[in-house]
Design an enzyme around this catalytic site. Structure first.
Site, PDB file in Angstrom:
ATOM      1  CG  ASN A 152      -5.351   8.973   1.580  1.00 38.89           C
ATOM      2  OD1 ASN A 152      -6.107   8.074   1.177  1.00 38.89           O
ATOM      3  ND2 ASN A 152      -5.636  10.029   0.744  1.00 38.89           N
ATOM      4  NE  ARG A 180      -4.152   2.099   1.938  1.00 38.42           N
ATOM      5  CZ  ARG A 180      -4.354   2.901   2.993  1.00 38.42           C
ATOM      6  NH1 ARG A 180      -3.641   2.541   4.391  1.00 38.42           N
ATOM      7  NH2 ARG A 180      -5.127   3.606   2.880  1.00 38.42           N
ATOM      8  CG  HIS A 199      -1.303   5.384  -0.697  1.00 33.05           C
ATOM      9  ND1 HIS A 199      -2.036   6.118   0.438  1.00 33.05           N
ATOM     10  CD2 HIS A 199      -2.133   4.306  -1.033  1.00 33.05           C
ATOM     11  CE1 HIS A 199      -3.236   5.541   0.560  1.00 33.05           C
ATOM     12  NE2 HIS A 199      -3.345   4.550  -0.274  1.00 33.05           N
ATOM     13  CG  HIS A 245      -7.794  -4.179  -2.031  1.00 36.11           C
ATOM     14  ND1 HIS A 245      -8.757  -3.382  -2.312  1.00 36.11           N
ATOM     15  CD2 HIS A 245      -6.697  -3.240  -1.821  1.00 36.11           C
ATOM     16  CE1 HIS A 245      -8.338  -2.039  -2.247  1.00 36.11           C
ATOM     17  NE2 HIS A 245      -7.198  -1.940  -2.022  1.00 36.11           N
TER      18      HIS A 245
END
Ligand code: HEM
Ligand code: NAG
Ligand code: NAG
Length: 326
Positions: free
Chosen positions: A98, A66, A70, A195
């Site tokens: 976030n 992740r 990002h 995910h």
């Protein structure tokens, strides 16, 4: 004569800097094994530190994956996400929704080990990409080579964080990805890779559990047993904002099971469920659900492409991943 020679040097320097000014903003050519000469042990050092951390916390692969996403989606993959806020600047990592990216201290540990072995050679941006690669393999995912040679950015602003939202439609999410040069196919693959491990906190999906879009009922596209389970979880301690696995079946394993789960209406976020339902992506989802090898190979291509997003700012090799050099 001495003056003349200094003058000559200065001319060469200004010519070189002029040249750099025009060339540096261009795309860096990343290459596998970039540190082979300058820090031959770099990739081993990174792998060892990630492995040690993984032994005590199985959720590390999700955190790194992740973080990589990002980082790359804001100003390209330049480690802008690692910069700490100062009194004068609110940095990316402190951008409200976030803010749940984690494992910054793991990156610090890797950087410390690398600075000991070969000072000022390995960029923080490459550390994120390489550590993510190692983490994916530890979670049972594919092994792959990562092109390196990224440089660390000089700017990190919370106001520039513009990531896709958890309730986006497929088409909205597609726009966010295509603005970064990634296609719909790559989006479906990257979302599944991300995910298939990791968690989401209640605040990102709670709206699906009770009064969904003002209907007075839960989201009809979510499996009823899952609705009940999540209501129990999120209602149990609302102030704590608990979390649940994005892949409810093989939660720590990097595999294609995410696609099977969303086909069974067990997507946690609205965007997850949308992938399986929207005609734009449904066929890709069923293909990926049917073939784990194919998924792994496609993921490698897609994550390398995501890892190559650049904004043309050449940057530096940071001494400390949390601050730009002075
Ligand atoms: C439309 C695109 C995407 C949306 C809207 C989205 C949204 C989210 C949200 C809301 C969470 C939960 C965060 C939390 O509760 O702390 C999450 C978790 C996560 N996402 Fe995504 N995501 C997207 C794409 C991706 C991609 C492309 C990757 C990586 C390739 C990724 C990797 C992850 C991982 C690994 C987690 C779990 C983090 C953890 O366990 O700490 N996501 N995502
Ligand atoms: C969980 O995943 C395994 C292996 O991918 C699969 O065989 C099984 O049917 C899945 N179970 C559920 C309840 O989805
Ligand atoms: C992936 C993720 O967490 N995205 C969030 C980022 O922040 C915006 C708002 O600033 C949210 O809408 C997204 O859900």
């Amino acid at each position: 004569m001495k003056m003349a020679s200094i003058q000559k040097h200065l001319n060469v320097i200004s010519l070189v800097s002029l040249f750099l000014c025009f060339t540096l903003p261009l795309k860096l050519a990343l290459q596998v094994g970039f540190y082979a000469k300058s820090c031959p042990n770099a990739e081993n050092i990174i792998r060892q530190v990630v492995q040690q951390r993984f032994k005590i916390d199985r959720s590390v692969p999700a955190a790194l994956l992740r973080m990589h996403f990002h980082d790359c989606f804001v100003r390209g993959c330049d480690a802008s996400i690692l910069i700490d806020s100062t009194t004068k600047n609110q940095a990316e990592k402190d951008a409200g929704a976030n803010g749940s990216v984690r494992e910054y201290t793991l990156i610090d540990q890797i950087k410390t080990a690398l600075e000991r072995a070969c000072p000022q050679k390995v960029s923080c941006a490459d550390i994120i990409a390489l550590a993510t690669r190692d983490a994916v393999a530890l979670a049972g995912g594919p092994k792959y080579n990562v092109p390196t040679g990224r440089r660390d950015g000089l700017i990190s602003r919370a106001s520039e964080v513009n990531l896709p939202g958890s309730s986006f439609t497929v088409s909205q999410a597609q726009q966010s990805f295509s603005a970064r040069g990634l296609g719909l196919n790559e989006m479906v693959i990257l979302l599944g890779g991300g995910h298939t491990i990791g968690v989401a906190h209640c605040n990102f999906f709670q709206n699906r559990l009770t009064n969904f879009q003002g209907t007075g009922a839960p989201d009809r596209t979510m499996d009823q047993a899952l609705v009940s389970k999540l209501k129990g979880l999120c209602g149990s301690n609302p102030n704590a904002n608990p979390s649940t696995f994005l892949d409810q079946n093989t939660s720590f394993v990097f595999d294609n099971e995410y696609y099977n789960q969303i086909r069974k209406n067990k997507g946690i976020l609205k965007i997850d469920q949308n992938l399986a339902l929207d005609p734009l992506s449904a066929k890709m989802v069923s293909n990926l659900a049917a073939n784990n090898n194919n998924f792994g190979q496609s993921f490698v291509k897609a994550i390398i492409k995501m890892g190559s997003i650049q904004q043309g700012n050449a940057g530096e090799i940071r001494d400390n991943c949390r601050t730009i050099n002075y």
